[in-house]
Design a protein around this motif. Structure first.
Motif, PDB file in Angstrom:
ATOM      1  N   TYR A  15       0.835  -1.207   0.000  1.00 56.35           N
ATOM      2  CA  TYR A  15       0.000   0.000   0.000  1.00 56.35           C
ATOM      3  C   TYR A  15       0.868   1.256   0.000  1.00 56.35           C
ATOM      4  N   LYS A  18       2.207   1.797  -3.484  1.00 60.94           N
ATOM      5  CA  LYS A  18       1.170   2.252  -4.403  1.00 60.94           C
ATOM      6  C   LYS A  18       0.864   3.725  -4.180  1.00 60.94           C
ATOM      7  N   THR A  22       0.822   6.931  -6.909  1.00 59.52           N
ATOM      8  CA  THR A  22      -0.455   7.580  -7.218  1.00 59.52           C
ATOM      9  C   THR A  22      -0.598   8.973  -6.627  1.00 59.52           C
ATOM     10  N   ILE A  39       0.315  -0.665 -11.856  1.00 61.84           N
ATOM     11  CA  ILE A  39       0.910  -1.441 -10.772  1.00 61.84           C
ATOM     12  C   ILE A  39       0.366  -2.872 -10.780  1.00 61.84           C
ATOM     13  N   LYS A  41       0.717  -6.624  -8.572  1.00 57.09           N
ATOM     14  CA  LYS A  41       1.135  -7.106  -7.255  1.00 57.09           C
ATOM     15  C   LYS A  41       1.242  -8.627  -7.257  1.00 57.09           C
TER      16      LYS A  41
END
Length: 384
Positions: A15, A18, A22, A39, A41
């Motif tokens: 997280y 990310k 972003t 992205i 994962k």
């Protein structure tokens, strides 16, 4: 689209990463990322490898401490798999161990960042490694296209060389080994009559497609003069050739060569800055190293600038012509070694060529020589 693959089983860490891609738009703009991020994962090594094969990411961000395969094992697997081996891998891990860091680089990692990483540092590293990765891919594509063109040029040049067979009145054989970058060697025989043949060998300066193309142009122009226009006067042939091809040659480009008219009793020839012509009779060698100016640069413009030589020959005489690549590919293969081979008790051109080829293979560092190697040997066909 910039594709990022994150391999980490800690969802909080995923997280965090990310969010960098972003929300840190000011840093992204400052570093001049021109495309948005996509992205992907994965929480295990196997899943990460499968996703990399499917999506072809531009960079992998990898945790070292994972369940199952470790980060080091995953990195090693990437570097062993075709299509994944060049993808940059950035370790992003909480492990602060110099030995682990060293192993990561040994496995092929592009970078090693310790958690928590600053967003600017991570994005800067990603940009640098992606740019390098894309440059490598572009260089690889350019190389593959260039290599394809070179292979085409090599094959075309080889097809234009004479077929090793007995003509009506002479017999010959030749050896042609193209260099890695291909060059401008060419050799040939043109029948003029039952008692005469036009024989030539030449070498365009430089390497690459330009030299190969010029070699083909010179051959076409030469055959127009000798075959279509039926010119048999050697000086006139050379002057017409020089006039027709000089405009094709740019700065620092030229060609050397030997051009000859061979009959049963004699050979008339002119050497233009080329290697010596070799005569072998009864296993004894005589050579002629005299040369005129090189061709292709406009230095030869009148008959007075061309010196023709003439040599009487017997039915036992063999004549050898070669380009300098033959004696320059290895310090161990000298002109003395060449002379020793061709003065063995070998009676025909077909017997001599394999001996030279074997000697080259013994001293040649694979896969190709630095310059084209061409060797032509011929003799007058004795009446049965």
């Amino acid at each position: 689209m910039i594709k990022i693959l994150i391999i980490d089983d800690n969802q909080d860490h995923v997280y965090f990463l990310k969010q960098i891609f972003t929300e840190k738009r000011n840093i992204i703009k400052k570093l001049k990322f021109d495309e948005p991020f996509k992205i992907y994962k994965a929480s295990t090594g196997i899943e990460g490898i499968k996703m990399a094969q499917l999506h072809e990411p531009d960079v992998v961000i990898l945790e070292q401490k994972l369940k199952g395969m470790s980060g080091l094992e995953i990195c090693k697997a990437f570097k062993a798999l075709k299509g994944l081996e060049k993808i940059p891998i950035i370790f992003h891990t909480a492990i602060q161990d110099p030995e682990q860091k060293e192993k990561a680089f040994q496995m092929g990692a592009s970078d090693y960042l310790e958690k928590p990483v600053q967003p600017y540092e991570l994005l800067m590293k990603i940009k640098r490694h992606i740019e390098l990765y894309h440059l490598q891919l572009e260089l690889q594509r350019t190389f593959e296209i260039h290599e394809k063109d070179l292979n085409l040029a090599r094959n075309l040049q080889k097809r234009l060389l004479p077929t090793p067979a007995q003509y009506k009145n002479i017999k010959f054989d030749y050896l042609y080994i193209p260099s890695h970058s291909t060059s401008g060697d060419m050799a040939g025989i043109i029948p003029l009559s039952d008692n005469e043949n036009f024989v030539y060998i030449y070498d365009i300066s430089g390497h690459g497609l330009t030299s190969s193309l010029l070699s083909i142009i010179v051959k076409e122009e030469l055959e127009k003069i000798v075959v279509e226009k039926k010119e048999k006067n050697l000086k006139k042939v050379i002057l017409a050739l020089e006039k027709s091809v000089t405009n094709y040659f740019g700065d620092d480009m030229y060609f050397t060569g030997i051009f000859a008219i061979l009959s049963k009793e004699k050979i008339q020839y002119a050497n233009f800055a080329h290697r010596e012509i070799i005569f072998i009779t009864n296993n004894e060698i005589t050579t002629d190293e005299f040369t005129n100016f090189p061709l292709g640069i406009g230095l030869v413009t009148s008959p007075e600038q061309i010196t023709l030589k003439e040599q009487k020959i017997t039915p036992d005489t063999k004549i050898a012509l070669y380009t300098d690549g033959l004696v320059e590919f290895s310090e161990k293969f000298t002109t003395e070694k060449l002379y020793k081979i061709i003065t063995q008790n070998l009676k025909t051109p077909e017997q001599i060529i394999p001996e030279i080829e074997n000697a080259i293979k013994t001293n040649l560092t694979p896969p190709r020589p630095p310059d084209d190697i061409t060797f032509l040997i011929l003799s007058w066909k004795q009446s049965s």
